[in-house]
Design an enzyme around this catalytic site. Structure first.
Site, mmCIF file in Angstrom:
data_model
loop_
_atom_site.group_PDB
_atom_site.id
_atom_site.type_symbol
_atom_site.label_atom_id
_atom_site.label_comp_id
_atom_site.label_asym_id
_atom_site.label_seq_id
_atom_site.Cartn_x
_atom_site.Cartn_y
_atom_site.Cartn_z
ATOM 1 C CE LYS A 94 5.190 33.444 2.503
ATOM 2 N NZ LYS A 94 4.979 33.430 1.049
HETATM 3 N N1 GLU Z 1 4.311 30.252 -0.564
HETATM 4 C C1 GLU Z 1 3.905 30.467 -1.911
HETATM 5 C C2 GLU Z 1 4.028 31.933 -2.281
HETATM 6 O O1 GLU Z 1 4.795 32.664 -1.703
HETATM 7 C C3 GLU Z 1 2.544 29.875 -2.212
HETATM 8 C C4 GLU Z 1 1.406 30.443 -1.451
HETATM 9 C C5 GLU Z 1 0.098 29.673 -1.636
HETATM 10 O O2 GLU Z 1 0.042 28.777 -2.470
HETATM 11 O O3 GLU Z 1 -0.837 30.006 -0.911
HETATM 12 O O4 GLU Z 1 3.439 32.396 -3.219
#
Ligand code: GLU
Length: 446
Positions: free
Chosen positions: A131
């Protein structure tokens, strides 16, 4: 040697669960990462995870912090701080969103990165968890400033991201345009030699620039496919159900529209940073989405009553969908919920103490890493299409998404029955089981 974990979790032959997992003492944590670790440790205890794996999975593999200058429209220069946390990559490339928010901080990103590891494992994707975050308020920047800060952040991340290494995606405060700027910057600076084959360095792009159809709706759609699995399991007719949504952005608004248009349920309340609105007769979900696009939030919507924000959680409804921020359901408001199901569109919206209260009150929960896995599942489809040079049809994307969600949902329910534990514990265990099996097979290098 420690006993390896089993890769499949079966019910007892006669359908009875294993000995019921004893309840744990739960605290309200002040730090999101402490909560993520406590959830993991609970799953580790229940599965008697070997100590070496417990140690490995308790910390992210890499924690990157970058500070870089950005030129504002006034000519002034500001320093921006960005994070990328790579939690684990035993199952594949690091994968996870990038959040732009003035409140982003290290421990929040660490928690979200760990949840991505579990989310990807649970959905059976060949990805690990990561993240990122940038400490800025996108609402305060001009479009040109936003582009400059995004490109500069991408450049600062450099080869710490990559189509076969770590693949960012949208999250709070970022969108398909952000991803296209990132892709373009990466292709023109870091991967200029392999420009035409590196667009899968990010997912969640616009369709014109290599994104997948159905990625925009995917998180909300995944939430509702989970709700549909729950309804089938519990013999609930969704067309007679009332629901409330907190957060009417990408996740909440798609979830509301799909639950209304495809399953016939009625939206009766919505809340976001601009206010809370209610109408027991029903709020037309598409009309509310138009109002939000034009006005920036649900506040001021004319076809519903404005209500005190504290009243929102007391809404008389069957399904509550928190799809905004973390830590919204606490020990203070959890006792007020009147619904039958909480489907967590957001990451970490429920504290551990609130979780226990919901459980004691007989309210079912579809935990975040299951309820909002649709986004990363369709990110995986986008990545696969880019790698293969394919473009899939919308019905194909939706069908594949539905199947993956249904599989993950079933695995969680089987795990819950097997361990006699809560759904949240079962969700963590089902995810951990995948990761632990890979470690068991591969061992620790060297
Ligand atoms: N930000 C989204 C999540 O928390 C998507 C992550 C992604 O598609 O890599 O799942």
């Amino acid at each position: 040697m420690d006993t390896p974990m089993s890769s499949t979790i079966a019910d007892h032959a006669d359908g009875t669960p294993m000995e019921k997992a004893p309840p744990i003492e739960v605290n309200e944590f002040e730090n999101l990462y402490e909560m993520a670790v406590a959830q993991f440790e609970r799953a580790a205890d229940l599965t008697e995870l070997k100590p070496s794996l417990r140690a490995i999975l308790s910390e992210p593999k890499n924690e990157l912090i970058v500070n870089f200058p950005v030129r504002m429209d006034t000519g002034e220069t500001i320093m921006a701080r960005g994070y990328r946390i790579q939690h684990n990559n035993i199952l594949g490339c690091y994968k996870g969103g990038l959040r732009f928010s003035p409140h982003v901080h290290l421990d929040e990103v660490k928690a979200l990165a760990a949840w991505m590891t579990w989310k990807c494992a649970l959905a059976d994707l060949p990805f690990g968890g990561a993240k990122g975050g940038l400490q800025i308020d996108p609402a305060q920047l001009s479009p040109v400033e936003l582009e400059r800060v995004t490109r500069r952040f991408t450049h600062a991340l450099g080869s710490n991201i990559g189509p076969d290494y770590d693949i960012p995606a949208p999250d709070m405060g970022t969108n398909a345009q952000t991803m296209v700027w990132m892709m373009d910057t990466y292709m023109n600076t870091i991967a200029y030699a392999s420009k035409n084959v590196s667009r899968h360095v990010v997912t969640g792009k616009t369709v014109a620039s290599g994104g997948s159809v159905g990625r925009d709706e995917a998180t909300g759609r995944g939430t509702i496919y989970n709700v549909a699995s729950w309804a089938t399991e519990n013999d609930v007719d969704l067309s007679g159900c009332k629901f409330a949504v907190q957060g009417y952005g990408n996740v909440g608004s798609f979830a509301a529209r799909i639950l209304q248009d495809e399953y016939g349920a009625t939206l009766v309340a919505a809340q976001d940073h601009t206010g809370s609105i209610t109408n027991p007769q029903g709020i037309e979900a598409n009309d509310l989405a138009d109002h939000v696009s034009a006005n920036g939030g649900v506040g001021g919507y004319g076809k519903a009553e404005a209500e005190d924000p504290d009243e929102f959680w007391k809404t008389d409804c069957d399904i509550m969908i928190p799809a905004a921020l973390e830590w919204q359901l606490t020990s203070t408001n959890a006792p007020q919920l009147k619904c039958r199901l909480v489907a967590e569109g957001a990451n970490g919206p429920t504290t551990m103490a609130a979780d226990r209260i919901l459980q004691e009150n007989g309210i079912d929960i579809i935990p975040d890493i299951l309820a909002n896995a649709g986004g990363v599942i369709v990110s995986f489809f986008e990545w696969t299409q880019n790698r293969r040079g394919e473009t899939w049809y919308l019905d194909e994307v939706r069908h594949k998404l539905k199947r993956r969600i249904a599989d993950a949902y079933d695995r969680v329910q089987r795990t819950r029955r097997h361990y006699g534990c809560t759904t949240r514990e079962a969700t963590s265990i089902a995810a951990l089981d995948r990761v632990a099996q890979a470690y068991d097979e591969r061992g620790i290098f060297p």
